[in-house]
Design a protein around this motif. Sequence first.
Motif, PDB file in Angstrom:
ATOM      1  N   ARG A   7       0.834  -1.206   0.000  1.00 15.75           N
ATOM      2  CA  ARG A   7       0.000   0.000   0.000  1.00 15.75           C
ATOM      3  C   ARG A   7       0.866   1.253   0.000  1.00 15.75           C
ATOM      4  O   ARG A   7       0.618   2.206  -0.745  1.00 15.75           O
ATOM      5  N   LYS A   8       1.929   1.259   0.805  1.00 18.87           N
ATOM      6  CA  LYS A   8       2.850   2.402   0.854  1.00 18.87           C
ATOM      7  C   LYS A   8       3.523   2.595  -0.503  1.00 18.87           C
ATOM      8  O   LYS A   8       3.617   3.718  -1.007  1.00 18.87           O
ATOM      9  N   LEU A   9       3.953   1.496  -1.103  1.00 16.35           N
ATOM     10  CA  LEU A   9       4.619   1.576  -2.398  1.00 16.35           C
ATOM     11  C   LEU A   9       3.669   2.096  -3.479  1.00 16.35           C
ATOM     12  O   LEU A   9       4.059   2.916  -4.314  1.00 16.35           O
ATOM     13  N   LEU A  10       2.432   1.675  -3.445  1.00 16.11           N
ATOM     14  CA  LEU A  10       1.438   2.148  -4.413  1.00 16.11           C
ATOM     15  C   LEU A  10       1.244   3.656  -4.302  1.00 16.11           C
ATOM     16  O   LEU A  10       1.188   4.358  -5.311  1.00 16.11           O
ATOM     17  N   ARG A  11       1.141   4.176  -3.101  1.00 18.91           N
ATOM     18  CA  ARG A  11       0.977   5.620  -2.914  1.00 18.91           C
ATOM     19  C   ARG A  11       2.205   6.379  -3.422  1.00 18.91           C
ATOM     20  O   ARG A  11       2.089   7.419  -4.057  1.00 18.91           O
ATOM     21  N   ILE A  12       3.393   5.850  -3.150  1.00 18.38           N
ATOM     22  CA  ILE A  12       4.628   6.487  -3.631  1.00 18.38           C
ATOM     23  C   ILE A  12       4.669   6.472  -5.157  1.00 18.38           C
ATOM     24  O   ILE A  12       4.996   7.489  -5.784  1.00 18.38           O
ATOM     25  N   LEU A  13       4.327   5.340  -5.753  1.00 16.52           N
ATOM     26  CA  LEU A  13       4.324   5.248  -7.221  1.00 16.52           C
ATOM     27  C   LEU A  13       3.365   6.268  -7.833  1.00 16.52           C
ATOM     28  O   LEU A  13       3.701   6.953  -8.799  1.00 16.52           O
ATOM     29  N   HIS A  14       2.181   6.373  -7.272  1.00 18.19           N
ATOM     30  CA  HIS A  14       1.178   7.302  -7.784  1.00 18.19           C
ATOM     31  C   HIS A  14       1.651   8.756  -7.643  1.00 18.19           C
ATOM     32  O   HIS A  14       1.605   9.524  -8.610  1.00 18.19           O
ATOM     33  N   ASN A  15       2.108   9.117  -6.457  1.00 17.46           N
ATOM     34  CA  ASN A  15       2.531  10.501  -6.220  1.00 17.46           C
ATOM     35  C   ASN A  15       3.768  10.871  -7.044  1.00 17.46           C
ATOM     36  O   ASN A  15       3.823  11.946  -7.635  1.00 17.46           O
ATOM     37  N   PHE A  16       4.752   9.989  -7.085  1.00  8.90           N
ATOM     38  CA  PHE A  16       5.974  10.259  -7.831  1.00  8.90           C
ATOM     39  C   PHE A  16       5.673  10.395  -9.319  1.00  8.90           C
ATOM     40  O   PHE A  16       6.143  11.329  -9.972  1.00  8.90           O
ATOM     41  N   SER A  17       4.885   9.463  -9.855  1.00 10.71           N
ATOM     42  CA  SER A  17       4.555   9.499 -11.289  1.00 10.71           C
ATOM     43  C   SER A  17       3.784  10.768 -11.649  1.00 10.71           C
ATOM     44  O   SER A  17       3.983  11.335 -12.719  1.00 10.71           O
ATOM     45  N   GLY A  18       2.913  11.218 -10.758  1.00  8.65           N
ATOM     46  CA  GLY A  18       2.163  12.439 -11.004  1.00  8.65           C
ATOM     47  C   GLY A  18       3.037  13.675 -10.996  1.00  8.65           C
ATOM     48  O   GLY A  18       2.837  14.602 -11.787  1.00  8.65           O
ATOM     49  N   MET A  19       4.022  13.699 -10.122  1.00  2.81           N
ATOM     50  CA  MET A  19       4.897  14.867 -10.009  1.00  2.81           C
ATOM     51  C   MET A  19       5.979  14.911 -11.088  1.00  2.81           C
ATOM     52  O   MET A  19       6.326  15.969 -11.589  1.00  2.81           O
ATOM     53  N   HIS A  20       6.523  13.739 -11.433  1.00  4.97           N
ATOM     54  CA  HIS A  20       7.687  13.692 -12.316  1.00  4.97           C
ATOM     55  C   HIS A  20       7.382  13.170 -13.722  1.00  4.97           C
ATOM     56  O   HIS A  20       8.275  13.104 -14.560  1.00  4.97           O
ATOM     57  N   ARG A  21       6.140  12.769 -13.959  1.00  2.00           N
ATOM     58  CA  ARG A  21       5.711  12.270 -15.279  1.00  2.00           C
ATOM     59  C   ARG A  21       6.498  11.042 -15.734  1.00  2.00           C
ATOM     60  O   ARG A  21       6.678  10.803 -16.923  1.00  2.00           O
TER      61      ARG A  21
END
Length: 81
Positions: A7-21
């Motif tokens: 769950r933590k990894l999923l949130r990081i993936l989502h947030n990072f991908s949104g910020m850094h494309r």
Amino acid sequence: MLDDRSRKLLRILHNFSGMHRRPPSIAELRRMTQLTEGQIRQSLRVLADQHFIAWDSVRPEELRVIHAWEYKQHPKQPRVD
């Protein structure tokens, strides 16, 4: 149901991908999560198996988030009332 690590990894993936494309590299995930590469790959497999991400261990740079959060009832499962 996802474990805390996934769950933590999923949130990081989502947030990072949104910020850094782009998705984070394994090295970036290691730094952000303090997990080993093996733990990260195991969690990525869990997320891929449960259709939260599209990921191939051969091409990790092509990771894509499909569902950014966990559902109470996963959409692929039949609803039980």
